[in-house]
Design a protein around this motif. Sequence first.
Motif, PDB file in Angstrom:
ATOM      1  N   SER A   1      -6.823  10.817   4.742  1.00  0.00           N
ATOM      2  CA  SER A   1      -7.036  10.343   6.085  1.00  0.00           C
ATOM      3  C   SER A   1      -7.779  11.129   6.791  1.00  0.00           C
TER       4      SER A   1
ATOM      5  N   ARG B   1       0.783   6.154  -0.164  1.00  0.00           N
ATOM      6  CA  ARG B   1      -0.053   7.087   0.507  1.00  0.00           C
ATOM      7  C   ARG B   1       1.014   8.206  -0.351  1.00  0.00           C
TER       8      ARG B   1
ATOM      9  N   PRO C   1      -1.973  12.921   4.487  1.00  0.00           N
ATOM     10  CA  PRO C   1      -1.041  12.233   2.780  1.00  0.00           C
ATOM     11  C   PRO C   1      -3.435  13.249   2.174  1.00  0.00           C
TER      12      PRO C   1
ATOM     13  N   TYR D   1       2.845  15.332   5.778  1.00  0.00           N
ATOM     14  CA  TYR D   1       2.901  13.808   6.148  1.00  0.00           C
ATOM     15  C   TYR D   1       2.118  13.378   6.682  1.00  0.00           C
TER      16      TYR D   1
ATOM     17  N   HIS E   1       0.924  -1.493  -0.116  1.00  0.00           N
ATOM     18  CA  HIS E   1      -0.205   0.080  -0.254  1.00  0.00           C
ATOM     19  C   HIS E   1       0.987   1.254   0.348  1.00  0.00           C
TER      20      HIS E   1
ATOM     21  N   ASP F   1      -4.986   7.829   1.202  1.00  0.00           N
ATOM     22  CA  ASP F   1      -4.226   6.093   1.567  1.00  0.00           C
ATOM     23  C   ASP F   1      -4.754   5.369   1.529  1.00  0.00           C
TER      24      ASP F   1
ATOM     25  N   VAL G   1       0.897  12.876  -0.346  1.00  0.00           N
ATOM     26  CA  VAL G   1       1.824  13.171   0.540  1.00  0.00           C
ATOM     27  C   VAL G   1       1.612  14.626  -0.255  1.00  0.00           C
TER      28      VAL G   1
END
Length: 219
Positions: free
Chosen positions: A176, A63, A83, A80, A61, A86, A65
């Motif tokens: 997120s 993410r 995000p 961070y 997986h 995600d 950013v």
Amino acid sequence: MLLRLDLSALLLTVSVLRGSCAYPLFQPTILSPTSTDVWNVGDVKTIRWSNHDLDIPPNQHGRIVLGYNAPGTNLNTAYYQQPLADGFLISDLVVNVVVPAVPSGNFYYIVMSGDANAQTAPFMIINPASPTGPSSANVTVPATISVSSAPPATVSHWSPGGNSSSQTATSSQTASAAASAPSSSTTSSNGAPHRATAGYGWSWCAAAVFTISAALLNA
């Protein structure tokens, strides 16, 4: 006898470290956005990348950013803890994001974090509510951003026979939950976004093997 034990310990240590370093870090190539892209706040944008020649586990997986080169200091900083996307599969090769409300500027970039970080060149984001010059040193970038969930992207999976099938990657578009959390939980201790960092990779493994080996031989 002592030397034999030291050599046995050395071999065991090297064997364990080799096992932990058996899978090198991979770094996909982000295809879009590029340095010529212009994003508008509130728009849904598609981020695409290539995994060519990379042996990526099917359940890896990632993410997405947002980062920026701080005006006036050119310091690389990234959100961070907030995000834009995600939990998507890196094998999807595509994910949608909603452009957050940040000041206009040509100093933004995208970081894709997975096993290692991949980063784009700086590109422009336009915010009609913040028409400051794109490279002005007077731009104040917020310490936190509000993140919205984007609609799913369409993922194409190619079969060995050359056929492709498309499906909607609903799990790839989850923003997120940090976006709705208090700012104290989404920023660093000084209230600023976290600075960008890179993966350790093979250099860490090599340094660990060398250090432990030297210590055992000199004991």
